[in-house]
Design a protein around this motif. Structure first.
Motif, short mmCIF file in Angstrom:
data_model
loop_
_atom_site.label_atom_id
_atom_site.label_comp_id
_atom_site.label_asym_id
_atom_site.label_seq_id
_atom_site.Cartn_x
_atom_site.Cartn_y
_atom_site.Cartn_z
N ALA A 86 7.70 -5.89 19.96
CA ALA A 86 9.04 -5.49 19.61
C ALA A 86 8.92 -4.84 18.08
N ALA A 87 7.90 -5.20 17.27
CA ALA A 87 7.91 -4.34 15.70
C ALA A 87 6.81 -3.48 16.05
N ARG A 88 6.00 -3.04 16.94
CA ARG A 88 4.82 -2.08 16.69
C ARG A 88 5.39 -0.83 16.42
N PRO A 89 6.52 -0.17 16.88
CA PRO A 89 7.08 1.03 16.58
C PRO A 89 7.34 1.18 15.01
N GLY A 90 7.76 0.10 14.42
CA GLY A 90 8.07 -0.06 12.79
C GLY A 90 6.82 -0.05 12.29
N VAL A 91 5.84 -0.69 12.51
CA VAL A 91 4.51 -0.90 11.89
C VAL A 91 3.75 0.49 11.83
N GLU A 92 3.81 1.13 12.99
CA GLU A 92 3.11 2.66 13.06
C GLU A 92 3.87 3.41 12.18
N ARG A 93 5.31 3.34 12.02
CA ARG A 93 5.79 4.24 11.04
C ARG A 93 5.57 3.84 9.54
N LEU A 94 5.27 2.47 9.34
CA LEU A 94 4.79 2.29 8.08
C LEU A 94 3.60 2.62 7.89
N PHE A 95 2.67 2.52 8.77
CA PHE A 95 1.48 3.11 8.61
C PHE A 95 1.19 4.35 8.18
N ASP A 96 1.99 5.20 8.95
CA ASP A 96 2.19 6.60 8.79
C ASP A 96 2.51 7.05 7.55
N LEU A 97 3.78 6.51 7.26
CA LEU A 97 4.34 6.95 5.93
C LEU A 97 3.42 6.40 4.63
N ALA A 98 2.76 5.25 4.70
CA ALA A 98 1.99 5.06 3.89
C ALA A 98 0.64 6.17 3.54
N LYS A 99 0.10 6.66 4.83
CA LYS A 99 -1.11 7.44 4.81
C LYS A 99 -0.47 8.73 4.29
N ARG A 100 0.73 9.19 4.73
CA ARG A 100 1.29 10.74 4.36
C ARG A 100 1.70 10.43 2.74
N THR A 101 2.22 9.71 2.32
CA THR A 101 2.92 9.53 0.96
C THR A 101 1.95 10.25 0.11
N THR A 102 2.74 10.58 -1.15
CA THR A 102 1.91 11.45 -2.25
C THR A 102 1.31 10.08 -3.24
N ASP A 103 2.00 8.91 -2.95
CA ASP A 103 1.60 8.04 -4.08
C ASP A 103 0.04 7.70 -3.80
N GLY A 104 -0.60 7.37 -4.70
CA GLY A 104 -2.06 6.91 -4.69
C GLY A 104 -2.28 5.75 -4.13
N PHE A 105 -3.54 5.25 -3.61
CA PHE A 105 -3.75 3.96 -3.16
C PHE A 105 -3.88 3.05 -4.52
N GLU A 106 -3.99 3.69 -5.63
CA GLU A 106 -4.15 2.75 -6.66
C GLU A 106 -2.85 1.78 -7.02
N GLY A 107 -1.76 2.49 -6.77
CA GLY A 107 -0.61 1.89 -7.17
C GLY A 107 -0.26 0.59 -6.13
N TYR A 108 -0.81 0.68 -5.08
CA TYR A 108 -0.49 -0.44 -4.02
C TYR A 108 -1.62 -1.57 -4.53
N ALA A 109 -2.71 -1.18 -4.56
CA ALA A 109 -3.77 -2.11 -5.28
C ALA A 109 -3.34 -2.86 -6.34
N GLN A 110 -2.61 -1.97 -7.31
CA GLN A 110 -2.35 -2.80 -8.59
C GLN A 110 -1.42 -3.77 -8.34
N GLN A 111 -0.30 -3.32 -7.56
CA GLN A 111 0.52 -4.19 -7.37
C GLN A 111 0.10 -5.65 -6.72
N LEU A 112 -0.80 -5.61 -5.64
CA LEU A 112 -1.25 -6.64 -5.14
C LEU A 112 -2.12 -7.26 -6.20
N ALA A 113 -2.80 -6.89 -7.08
CA ALA A 113 -3.57 -7.42 -7.86
C ALA A 113 -2.49 -8.19 -8.79
N SER A 114 -1.58 -7.52 -9.32
CA SER A 114 -0.56 -8.30 -9.93
C SER A 114 -0.14 -9.62 -9.61
#
Length: 241
Positions: A86-114
């Motif tokens: 039931a969650a698959r369409p939402g997860v696919e959208r989450l993945f696609d948005l993350a892939k397409r966003t102009t934000d760099g991966f560094e921000g995600y990694a830094q938030q996880l690190a924090s």
């Protein structure tokens, strides 16, 4: 029936609670998930949401760095990220948005690190999951290697720690001592102590006890299997009891 973490993502205001680039990503997909009433309310930043959403975001950015997503990588993604139908369409959208966003991966990694700065083993779990996806097509490609090394740097892992982690997957996987994290000249006592420490640190029960999502438990399970396999080879070589 509980929808787990993906039900939590349907809750209004969760993105603001999480904050940072991961929170922005959560907020952008909130309307695409069924709401899990059992998952609310939240009194503090939900660690399982940060862990799993951050892992999805970094996997998506890694796919972008490589330039192509192969069927084997999609299959590996499904092994790392547990998704109810039931969650698959939402997860696919989450993945696609993350892939397409102009934000760099560094921000995600830094938030996880924090978020997990006091639990470095969880940051290794994230890298373990990324390695599992990256190696799915049979090789860690140059762009993926650079990407993984930079994520490791942001997480605070030094070069020996990165090589030890990588050895569980592809790089120098024939050397069980690298997986354990000691030189071949280490004494039997040093090896036994290191092995016991790794088992205690990596055991899936620790992830379960801390209320972490299934993704963290699955990664810990694979990590423990790699450590045990390396230990079996060392004990056979040294005839250790």
């Amino acid at each position: 029936m509980s929808l787990g973490i993906w039900g939590k993502l349907g809750g209004a205001g969760l993105g603001a609670l999480v904050g940072g680039p991961i929170g922005a990503l959560v907020g952008s997909v909130a309307g695409h998930f069924l709401v899990d009433r059992e998952g609310a309310p939240f009194g503090a930043t939900p660690r399982d949401v940060v862990f799993t959403t951050g892992l999805v975001a970094l996997a998506a950015k890694m796919a972008k760095s490589d330039g192509v997503v192969t069927p084997s990588e999609v299959e590996a993604f499904g092994q790392v990220i547990e998704v109810e139908p039931a969650a698959r369409p939402g997860v696919e959208r989450l993945f696609d948005l993350a892939k397409r966003t102009t934000d760099g991966f560094e921000g995600y990694a830094q938030q996880l690190a924090s978020t997990f700065r006091d639990e470095p083993a969880l940051l290794e779990d994230v890298l373990d999951g990324l390695f599992h996806i990256a190696k799915a097509d049979g090789a860690i490609h140059e762009n993926e290697d650079r990407y993984l090394r930079e994520v490791a740097r942001i997480f605070g892992l030094d070069e020996p720690a990165f090589e030890r982690l990588a050895a569980r997957h592809v790089l120098r996987a024939d050397d069980p001592y690298l997986i354990i994290g000691l030189e071949r000249g280490a004494s039997d006592a040093e090896l036994k102590a290191r092995y016991r420490s790794l088992v205690a640190e990596s055991h899936p029960d620790r992830a379960i006890a801390r209320g972490l999502p299934p993704e963290a438990v699955a990664i810990a399970t694979r990590r423990l299997a790699a450590i045990n396999a390396a230990w079996d080879r060392i004990t056979e070589e040294r005839a250790l009891a």
